[in-house]
Design a protein around this motif. Structure first.
Motif, short mmCIF file in Angstrom:
data_model
loop_
_atom_site.label_atom_id
_atom_site.label_comp_id
_atom_site.label_asym_id
_atom_site.label_seq_id
_atom_site.Cartn_x
_atom_site.Cartn_y
_atom_site.Cartn_z
N TYR A 150 57.33 51.79 35.48
CA TYR A 150 56.63 50.59 34.98
C TYR A 150 55.10 50.81 35.66
CZ TYR A 150 54.71 45.87 34.99
OH TYR A 150 53.93 44.72 34.85
N GLN A 151 54.10 50.39 34.80
CA GLN A 151 52.63 50.42 35.34
C GLN A 151 52.18 49.09 34.85
OE1 GLN A 151 51.02 54.08 34.17
NE2 GLN A 151 52.01 55.22 35.59
N LEU A 152 51.21 48.45 35.45
CA LEU A 152 50.61 47.30 34.95
C LEU A 152 49.01 47.48 35.53
CD1 LEU A 152 50.29 44.34 33.93
CD2 LEU A 152 50.73 43.68 36.43
N HIS A 153 48.13 47.35 34.41
CA HIS A 153 46.66 47.19 34.60
C HIS A 153 46.06 46.19 33.89
CE1 HIS A 153 47.43 51.59 35.70
NE2 HIS A 153 48.30 51.72 34.61
N VAL A 154 45.37 45.22 34.77
CA VAL A 154 44.63 44.12 34.21
C VAL A 154 43.40 44.27 34.58
CG1 VAL A 154 44.79 41.58 34.06
CG2 VAL A 154 46.72 42.90 34.54
N LYS A 155 42.41 43.95 33.80
CA LYS A 155 41.14 43.88 34.11
C LYS A 155 40.40 42.73 33.55
CE LYS A 155 40.60 49.03 33.28
NZ LYS A 155 40.06 49.99 32.50
N LEU A 156 39.29 42.11 34.37
CA LEU A 156 38.58 40.77 33.96
C LEU A 156 37.25 41.59 33.46
CD1 LEU A 156 39.20 38.28 36.96
CD2 LEU A 156 40.60 38.79 34.95
N LEU A 157 36.94 41.23 32.31
CA LEU A 157 35.75 41.79 31.75
C LEU A 157 34.80 40.86 31.19
CD1 LEU A 157 37.74 44.05 29.01
CD2 LEU A 157 36.99 44.94 31.34
N GLY A 158 33.50 41.44 31.29
CA GLY A 158 32.47 40.61 31.04
C GLY A 158 32.11 40.42 29.61
N ALA A 159 30.95 39.83 29.14
CA ALA A 159 31.06 39.44 27.56
C ALA A 159 30.80 40.46 26.77
CB ALA A 159 29.56 38.47 27.67
N ASP A 160 30.49 41.70 27.22
CA ASP A 160 30.34 43.05 26.57
C ASP A 160 31.79 43.80 26.24
OD1 ASP A 160 30.98 43.99 28.96
OD2 ASP A 160 28.92 45.26 29.02
N LYS A 161 32.86 43.03 26.65
CA LYS A 161 34.22 43.54 26.74
C LYS A 161 34.38 44.99 27.32
CE LYS A 161 36.24 41.44 22.45
NZ LYS A 161 36.94 41.70 21.43
N THR A 163 32.29 45.93 30.61
CA THR A 163 32.21 45.59 32.26
C THR A 163 33.02 45.13 32.80
OG1 THR A 163 29.69 45.23 31.68
CG2 THR A 163 30.26 44.78 33.91
N VAL A 164 33.74 45.77 33.79
CA VAL A 164 34.63 45.32 34.44
C VAL A 164 34.22 44.65 36.01
CG1 VAL A 164 36.90 46.08 35.89
CG2 VAL A 164 36.23 47.51 34.06
N ILE A 165 34.58 43.21 35.91
CA ILE A 165 34.45 42.55 37.04
C ILE A 165 35.41 42.52 38.08
CG2 ILE A 165 33.66 40.13 37.66
CD1 ILE A 165 32.54 39.57 34.76
N SER A 166 36.77 42.61 38.01
CA SER A 166 37.61 42.72 38.76
C SER A 166 38.94 43.20 38.20
CB SER A 166 37.96 41.28 39.34
OG SER A 166 38.97 41.33 40.45
N GLU A 167 39.63 43.89 38.81
CA GLU A 167 40.81 44.56 38.07
C GLU A 167 42.23 44.79 39.28
OE1 GLU A 167 40.44 48.74 37.10
OE2 GLU A 167 38.30 48.91 38.27
#
Length: 233
Positions: A150-161, A163-167
């Motif tokens: 199992y692997q999980l990768h979650v990213k919070l992205l900016g308006a340009d889809k 830019t990674v703000i947090s992950e």
């Protein structure tokens, strides 16, 4: 109801005291979208399974399966982008010169989905200044097909889809010495992530195995929930 009454209804039901509530928003539409406290992922259980019941036992066939290997579970994956990565055979641990009749063939089955937070009813001022908690949850089966299943990768992205703000990533190692065949829960809470978040990119990967029969790693209960609380308050 007036626009101000709809705004007060949202503030009261979601406990948004102290959060930015601009008059320019259509608060009736925000209320009807119900962006807070609900799962924003579409089709969170494509296999039709519930984490409230144990995973189903593997189906063992009396006669080995014929035909090409399988690398994907049957399910309704509407709303998800899926892909399969077939892995090379693992020959580590096999003595040199040993005769190999058959080896399991492993594969990663990936599912990903992008949540548009504004389209779901959230507003920029809330995301940028209040920064409500974004809660990630998922469940996968203790399948024993490999020590990495199992692997999980979650990213919070900016308006340009992009830019990674947090992950946040999860890549657990399984203990193959014990077998309980239960759901294993994974969770993470994003908070104080900074301004600019507009999208959540959710990706998980499950490892499957094929040798005479198909041995998958099942999953259920994937969720992205925005809670009307902020760590900074």
């Amino acid at each position: 109801m007036s626009a101000d009454e709809w705004k007060k209804k949202c503030e009261a039901e979601w406990s948004l005291q102290g959060a930015p509530l601009p008059d320019s928003l259509d608060w009736k539409s925000v209320y009807e979208a119900k962006p807070l406290g609900r799962n924003l992922l579409k089709n969170p259980a494509p296999l039709g399974l519930s984490k409230d019941a144990p995973p189903p036992e593997p189906e063992l066939h009396d006669v080995p399966m014929h035909g090409p290997p399988r690398f994907q579970l049957d399910g309704d994956f509407t709303g998800w982008t899926t892909s399969v990565e077939i892995l090379p055979y693992d020959t580590s641990g096999i003595p040199q010169g040993a005769m190999i009749c058959q080896l399991p063939q492993h594969s990663w089955f990936s599912m990903e989905q992008v949540v548009d937070l504004k389209a779901e009813g959230l507003w920029e001022e809330l995301l940028d200044t209040f920064q409500p908690e974004i809660v990630i949850q998922d469940c996968y089966e203790e399948s024993q097909v490999h020590k990495f299943i199992y692997q999980l990768h979650v990213k919070l992205l900016g308006a340009d889809k992009s830019t990674v703000i947090s992950e946040h990533s999860v890549n657990p190692t399984e203990d193959l010495s014990t077998y309980s065949h239960t759901w294993k829960e994974v969770s993470h809470v994003f908070c104080n992530y900074g301004p600019g978040v507009r999208y959540v990119h959710f990706l998980h990967r499950l490892k499957n195995s094929f040798m005479n029969d198909f041995f998958p790693t099942k999953f259920t209960g994937s969720s992205v929930i925005v809670r009307p609380v902020t760590t900074s308050s």
